[in-house]
Enzyme design. Sequence first.
Site, PDB file in Angstrom:
ATOM      1  N   LEU A   1       0.845  -1.193   0.000  1.00  0.00           N
ATOM      2  CA  LEU A   1       0.000   0.000   0.000  1.00  0.00           C
ATOM      3  C   LEU A   1       0.884   1.248   0.000  1.00  0.00           C
ATOM      4  O   LEU A   1       1.857   1.321   0.745  1.00  0.00           O
ATOM      5  CB  LEU A   1      -0.866   0.022   1.265  1.00  0.00           C
ATOM      6  CG  LEU A   1      -1.802  -1.165   1.459  1.00  0.00           C
ATOM      7  CD1 LEU A   1      -2.411  -1.134   2.861  1.00  0.00           C
ATOM      8  CD2 LEU A   1      -2.889  -1.156   0.391  1.00  0.00           C
TER       9      LEU A   1
ATOM     10  N   CYS B   1       8.553   2.225  11.690  1.00  0.00           N
ATOM     11  CA  CYS B   1       7.739   1.110  11.140  1.00  0.00           C
ATOM     12  C   CYS B   1       8.549  -0.161  10.959  1.00  0.00           C
ATOM     13  O   CYS B   1       7.995  -1.255  10.891  1.00  0.00           O
ATOM     14  CB  CYS B   1       7.165   1.477   9.773  1.00  0.00           C
ATOM     15  SG  CYS B   1       6.447   3.102   9.653  1.00  0.00           S
TER      16      CYS B   1
ATOM     17  N   HIS C   1      -0.316   7.535   9.719  1.00  0.00           N
ATOM     18  CA  HIS C   1      -0.302   7.153  11.133  1.00  0.00           C
ATOM     19  C   HIS C   1       0.091   8.361  11.985  1.00  0.00           C
ATOM     20  O   HIS C   1       0.794   9.253  11.505  1.00  0.00           O
ATOM     21  CB  HIS C   1       0.750   6.055  11.374  1.00  0.00           C
ATOM     22  CG  HIS C   1       0.405   4.720  10.803  1.00  0.00           C
ATOM     23  ND1 HIS C   1       1.296   3.978  10.043  1.00  0.00           N
ATOM     24  CD2 HIS C   1      -0.722   3.968  10.897  1.00  0.00           C
ATOM     25  CE1 HIS C   1       0.729   2.834   9.703  1.00  0.00           C
ATOM     26  NE2 HIS C   1      -0.494   2.797  10.193  1.00  0.00           N
TER      27      HIS C   1
ATOM     28  N   ARG D   1      -6.731   3.706   9.915  1.00  0.00           N
ATOM     29  CA  ARG D   1      -6.307   2.338  10.259  1.00  0.00           C
ATOM     30  C   ARG D   1      -6.725   1.927  11.688  1.00  0.00           C
ATOM     31  O   ARG D   1      -6.944   0.761  11.958  1.00  0.00           O
ATOM     32  CB  ARG D   1      -4.780   2.242  10.155  1.00  0.00           C
ATOM     33  CG  ARG D   1      -4.215   2.544   8.768  1.00  0.00           C
ATOM     34  CD  ARG D   1      -4.514   1.437   7.781  1.00  0.00           C
ATOM     35  NE  ARG D   1      -4.000   1.745   6.456  1.00  0.00           N
ATOM     36  CZ  ARG D   1      -2.777   1.454   6.049  1.00  0.00           C
ATOM     37  NH1 ARG D   1      -1.929   0.860   6.854  1.00  0.00           N
ATOM     38  NH2 ARG D   1      -2.401   1.759   4.824  1.00  0.00           N
TER      39      ARG D   1
ATOM     40  N   ASP E   1       3.526  -5.588   2.678  1.00  0.00           N
ATOM     41  CA  ASP E   1       3.823  -4.571   3.692  1.00  0.00           C
ATOM     42  C   ASP E   1       4.388  -5.156   4.978  1.00  0.00           C
ATOM     43  O   ASP E   1       4.561  -4.433   5.972  1.00  0.00           O
ATOM     44  CB  ASP E   1       2.544  -3.782   4.026  1.00  0.00           C
ATOM     45  CG  ASP E   1       2.185  -2.784   2.938  1.00  0.00           C
ATOM     46  OD1 ASP E   1       3.051  -1.974   2.578  1.00  0.00           O
ATOM     47  OD2 ASP E   1       1.039  -2.823   2.448  1.00  0.00           O
TER      48      ASP E   1
ATOM     49  N   ARG F   1      -3.533  -6.132   5.165  1.00  0.00           N
ATOM     50  CA  ARG F   1      -2.472  -6.315   6.159  1.00  0.00           C
ATOM     51  C   ARG F   1      -2.937  -7.128   7.378  1.00  0.00           C
ATOM     52  O   ARG F   1      -2.133  -7.458   8.226  1.00  0.00           O
ATOM     53  CB  ARG F   1      -1.933  -4.954   6.623  1.00  0.00           C
ATOM     54  CG  ARG F   1      -1.341  -4.118   5.497  1.00  0.00           C
ATOM     55  CD  ARG F   1      -0.425  -3.035   6.026  1.00  0.00           C
ATOM     56  NE  ARG F   1       0.672  -3.611   6.793  1.00  0.00           N
ATOM     57  CZ  ARG F   1       1.531  -2.904   7.518  1.00  0.00           C
ATOM     58  NH1 ARG F   1       1.398  -1.596   7.574  1.00  0.00           N
ATOM     59  NH2 ARG F   1       2.498  -3.486   8.194  1.00  0.00           N
TER      60      ARG F   1
ATOM     61  N   GLU G   1       6.227  -2.886  12.882  1.00  0.00           N
ATOM     62  CA  GLU G   1       5.718  -2.110  14.022  1.00  0.00           C
ATOM     63  C   GLU G   1       4.187  -2.123  14.077  1.00  0.00           C
ATOM     64  O   GLU G   1       3.600  -1.978  15.147  1.00  0.00           O
ATOM     65  CB  GLU G   1       6.197  -0.662  13.920  1.00  0.00           C
ATOM     66  CG  GLU G   1       5.683   0.198  15.057  1.00  0.00           C
ATOM     67  CD  GLU G   1       6.147   1.642  14.964  1.00  0.00           C
ATOM     68  OE1 GLU G   1       6.828   2.083  15.885  1.00  0.00           O
ATOM     69  OE2 GLU G   1       5.833   2.323  13.966  1.00  0.00           O
ATOM     70  N   ASP G   2       3.555  -2.287  12.910  1.00  0.00           N
ATOM     71  CA  ASP G   2       2.090  -2.173  12.882  1.00  0.00           C
ATOM     72  C   ASP G   2       1.370  -3.384  13.451  1.00  0.00           C
ATOM     73  O   ASP G   2       0.175  -3.307  13.719  1.00  0.00           O
ATOM     74  CB  ASP G   2       1.617  -1.917  11.437  1.00  0.00           C
ATOM     75  CG  ASP G   2       2.000  -0.529  10.982  1.00  0.00           C
ATOM     76  OD1 ASP G   2       1.933   0.403  11.806  1.00  0.00           O
ATOM     77  OD2 ASP G   2       2.397  -0.372   9.809  1.00  0.00           O
TER      78      ASP G   2
HETATM   79  N1  GLY Z   1       2.692   0.674   3.208  1.00  0.00           N
HETATM   80  C1  GLY Z   1       2.491   0.754   4.592  1.00  0.00           C
HETATM   81  C2  GLY Z   1       1.067   0.843   4.939  1.00  0.00           C
HETATM   82  O1  GLY Z   1       0.308   1.418   4.188  1.00  0.00           O
HETATM   83  O2  GLY Z   1       0.621   0.344   5.923  1.00  0.00           O
END
Ligand code: GLY
Length: 257
Positions: A20, A252, A166, A133, A62, A87, A67-68
């Site tokens: 993304l 990230c 973010h 998100r 991704d 994701r 970190e996400d």
């Molecule tokens: N490409 C990182 C994100 O959109 O989460």
Amino acid sequence: MPAFTRAIVRPPGPSFAKGLTSAGKGAPDLSLALAQHDAYRDALRRCGVDVFELPPSDAFPDATFVEDVAVIVDGHAMLTRPGAPSRRDEVGLIRDKIAALFDHYDAIAAPGTLDGGDVCEAGDRCFVGISDRTNEAGADQLGRRLESLGKRMEKVDIRSIRGLLHLKSAIAFVNGMFVVAPIARALPPLSGEPAIYIGDDETYAANCVEINGRVLVAAGFPRVSAALKGRGLTVIELQMSEFEKMDGGLSCLSLRF
Ligand code: GLY
């Protein structure tokens, strides 16, 4: 910030360019991204951190942005539920590592969504961005966990800020002060806080990372580096061009704990 002794990373995989992005900076060069990731891992080691390297994923473009998929605060881990459908199942790639490293971990449950990039720890507070998100339910679940650790969660609604993926795309907490990009200046919780306000042309560098008294900063943003050095901090500049193309920043690329 507490001392960090370990970090989890995952180099980008063959499908990295299919991830993304809204950056509009063109497709990333995978071999250059891998070299930049190598340098990132070296920098973590120079900060005194043991680095656990997970295998690249082709199925999840991704997934290098580890970190996400988890939030680790004061030695307690919580798997997230990423807000982007593409994701969401990245969490499954890291569960075994988290289970091996932590006696106990929690997880964000539906309908909550949360990306670790929206979580900015700042002393005994933790700011959580409500974004495209991360939703209120996800933030509340994390907030309850943080409360049990003696931390206070404060939500920061960033949905009206155009182009901000973010919360930590625009702010960092470094050595007791915030580093703030212009687009985040108006965020209410930041008013009156000690801060370095950076220029319009250096927004990307707001995503910097303090590790054990050193600060990782994206290369090419001299005024941010100079401002941090001016406050007595040791700066490590890292080339991040290929990750910037995919909307990723320095924070990230690792989970630090
Ligand atoms: N490409 C990182 C994100 O959109 O989460």
